[in-house]
Design an enzyme around this catalytic site. Structure first.
Site, short mmCIF file in Angstrom:
data_model
loop_
_atom_site.label_atom_id
_atom_site.label_comp_id
_atom_site.label_asym_id
_atom_site.label_seq_id
_atom_site.Cartn_x
_atom_site.Cartn_y
_atom_site.Cartn_z
N SER A 100 -5.60 2.05 -1.63
CA SER A 100 -4.15 2.00 -1.40
C SER A 100 -3.38 1.60 -2.66
CB SER A 100 -3.87 1.05 -0.23
OG SER A 100 -2.57 1.23 0.22
N ASP A 244 2.91 5.19 -2.74
CA ASP A 244 1.75 4.50 -3.29
C ASP A 244 0.61 5.51 -3.45
OD1 ASP A 244 1.02 4.72 -0.60
OD2 ASP A 244 -0.06 2.82 -0.62
N ASP A 248 0.92 6.45 1.97
CA ASP A 248 1.37 5.98 3.29
C ASP A 248 2.58 5.07 3.17
OD1 ASP A 248 -0.05 3.89 2.20
OD2 ASP A 248 -1.34 3.55 3.93
MG MG Z 1 -1.36 2.82 0.94
#
Ligand code: MG
Length: 454
Positions: A100, A244, A248
Site C-alpha cells: 500500500s 497511493d 485504493d
Molecule cells: Mg493502499
C-alpha cells in the site's frame, strides 16, 4: 500479530522489508496455507508496481499451484481491480502483493476472501495457524494447479464503473475536464489512463511509470503533494489528484492547487451520493465528523473500529449506500465493498459535471474541521492497551465511544486515542473547528497519557 525477525504476521497477511524479513519462503508458505484453506479453485493474483513484486509473485504462484489451486494472474493491477475480479463466482479467492502506502523497500501479501472483501479476522487466523503448523494440502504431480493470465481486469473495472446508473459518462465527457494525476510510480498506470480516456479528460501525468521507484513518500497526504499542487497551478487544470501505490486511496487538489485533505475526498463523495440516493453510511471511528454533517439530512452514520475490513463488514451487514475511511478510501457498495480510487474519481467527476461548480466551491460548501494525527512513542515494555484502559477509567464521565480504543466526543470536536496494533505507540487523533482548538486537545491528552506511563 506476531513478529518474526522483521516480518509482521497478522490476520490480514504478512508485511516486511524485502531482504530483511520478507523472503520468498515466507510468501511461499503463506500462499500454500491460503490455497489449502480456500482452494481448490481459481485464485486471483495481483501486484502493485514494487520492484520486489515479480519476485514475490513467483513464490506465491508456486505455493498456490503446489496445493492444487489454479492461478489467474492479473500481474500489475490496482487493489480495487483485484477485489472486483475476485468477487466473480468462478474465483475462490485472491492475493494482492502490495504494501500500500509503505515506502518502496516494503512489501506485503494481502489476502482476500472469496467475496472480494479482505479476510475476516477468523479466516485470517486459520491461514496463519496453517503456516505455523506447516499444515499444507499438497497435491500429487498430476493435480497441481494451472496458470492463467487475464489481461483485461482494468478494462472490466472501468466498464463496471461506466455502467453504474449514478455515472453519466456522456455528461462528464461534455465538460472536457483538465486534470493532473500523480500516480507516484505505483499501479495507477494499470487503470487510470483507461478511466480518464473513457471520461474524455485531458490529463497531465506525474510519476506515471509503474516502476516502483516512488519519487516521494507515497502516502497521499497534503505534505507529499507539493509537486502535484504546483503542476495544477501551472497547467491551469480543473483539479489534481493523487493515488497511493495500490490505488485504493484518493486525495484531491483544487483548481488553485490547494490540497483538500484526504478526509474530504470521502466527504464530497458521500455528500454527492446521498443527495441522489438517501441512506446509511459506514465509516471508521477516526473519520472526520464532516461526514455526520453532510449525511444528517439523508441517513445514519455508523462508526466501526479502524481497518478496512471492519468498515466493509458493517457496510455489507446494513446495506450502506456509502462507506469508506477518511484516509481517502471511498467505498461505493453498489460497485463493490472495497476502497476504490477509480470509483472515487468517477464520483467526483460526476459531482463536478452535475453541479457546474469548481472543486474549491464544493469544498467550501461543507463544514470545515482541522484534524491532527499524532502519536506517543512508549518506552520498551509499556503496555499500550493497558494505558488506554486506565485513561478510559479516568474519563468515565465524558461522552465516550469505546468501539476502538477510546474516543472522547465533545459538542463540535473529538479526540481518538488507541494503541497501535503494529508498533509500541499510542495513536492520538483530534479534530475541532480550528487549528488552535485541535492543538489544545492533542496537547491535553498527550499530557494525560504521558502521566499514566510515568
Ligand atoms: Mg493502499
Amino acid at each position: 500479530m506476531t513478529q518474526l525477525k522483521n516480518l509482521m504476521v497478522s490476520v490480514s497477511g504478512i508485511r516486511g522489508i524485502v531482504g530483511d524479513g520478507l523472503t520468498p519462503e515466507a510468501a511461499l508458505q503463506l500462499a500454500q496455507a491460503y490455497g489449502s484453506e480456500f482452494g481448490p479453485g481459481k485464485i486471483v493474483l495481483a501486484r502493485d508496481s514494487r520492484v520486489t513484486g515479480p519476485m514475490l509473485k513467483h513464490a506465491v504462484i508456486a505455493g498456490l499451484m503446489a496445493v492444487g489451486c489454479d492461478v489467474v494472474d492479473l500481474d500489475l493491477a490496482a487493489t480495487p481491480t483485484a477485489e472486483l475480479i475476485t468477487e466473480r463466482p468462478e474465483h475462490a479467492g485472491g492475493i494482492i502483493i502490495t504494501a500500500s502506502h509503505n515506502p518502496k523497500e516494503w512489501n506485503a501479501l494481502k489476502l482476500l476472501a472469496p467475496d472480494g472483501l479482505f479476510l475476516r479476522p477468523d479466516q485470517g487466523q486459520k491461514v496463519i495457524d496453517r503456516v505455523y503448523k506447516s499444515n499444507f494440502s499438497f497435491v500429487p504431480w498430476n493435480r497441481i494447479g494451472r496458470y492463467y493470465t487475464y489481461n483485461d481486469a482494468a478494462g472490466e473495472h472501468v466498464s463496471r464503473i461506466l455502467e453504474l446508473p449514478i455515472i453519466d459518462a456522456e455528461r462528464i465527457r461534455g465538460k472536457k475536464f483538465k486534470v493532473v494525476v500523480d500516480c507516484c510510480n505505483g499501479a495507477g498506470e494499470a487503470v487510470l489512463p483507461k478511466l480518464f480516456e473513457a471520461f474524455g479528460c485531458s490529463v497531465t501525468w506525474l510519476n506515471r511509470e509503474a516502476n516502483g521507484l516512488f519519487p516521494r513518500n507515497p502516502e497521499p497526504v497534503p505534505e507529499n503533494l507539493t509537486e502535484l499542487s504546483e503542476a495544477v497551478r501551472r497547467s491551469r487544470a480543473d483539479f489534481g489528484l493523487a493515488v497511493d501505490p495500490d490505488v485504493d486511496r484518493l486525495a484531491l487538489v483544487d483548481e488553485k492547487g490547494i490540497p483538500l485533505g484526504e478526509e474530504y475526498t470521502l466527504v464530497l463523495a458521500v455528500r454527492f451520493v446521498l443527495s441522489k440516493t438517501p441512506g446509511d453510511v459506514v465509516v471508521n471511528a477516526s473519520t472526520t465528523r464532516a461526514i455526520d454533517d453532510v449525511a444528517a439530512p439523508y441517513g445514519r452514520v455508523h462508526r466501526t473500529p479502524v481497518g478496512e475490513i471492519h468498515v466493509a463488514v458493517k457496510a455489507q451487514q446494513i446495506g450502506a449506500v456509502m462507506a469508506g475511511e477518511g484516509n481517502g478510501g471511498v467505498m461505493y457498495p453498489e460497485l463493490h465493498i472495497g476502497r476504490d480510487a477509480p470509483m472515487g474519481i468517477a464520483l467526483i467527476l460526476q459531482y463536478l459535471a452535475e453541479s457546474g461548480k469548481r472543486l474549491s466551491e464544493l469544498k467550501a460548501e461543507v463544514p470545515h474541521y482541522v484534524m491532527i494525527k499524532d502519536k506517543i512513542e512508549l518506552g520498551f515494555g509499556v503496555d499500550a492497551k493497558a494505558v488506554v484502559e486506565r485513561l478510559k477509567e479516568q474519563l468515565a464521565n465524558e461522552n465516550l465511544n469505546t468501539i476502538d480504543g477510546l474516543k472522547v466526543i465533545y459538542q463540535d470536536s473529538w479526540v481518538h486515542i488507541r494503541a497501535s496494533n503494529t508498533e509500541p505507540i499510542i495513536r492520538i487523533i483530534a479534530e475541532a473547528p480550528t487549528q488552535e482548538k485541535t492543538v489544545e486537545l492533542i496537547e491535553h491528552y498527550k499530557a494525560a497519557v504521558v502521566q499514566l506511563t510515568n
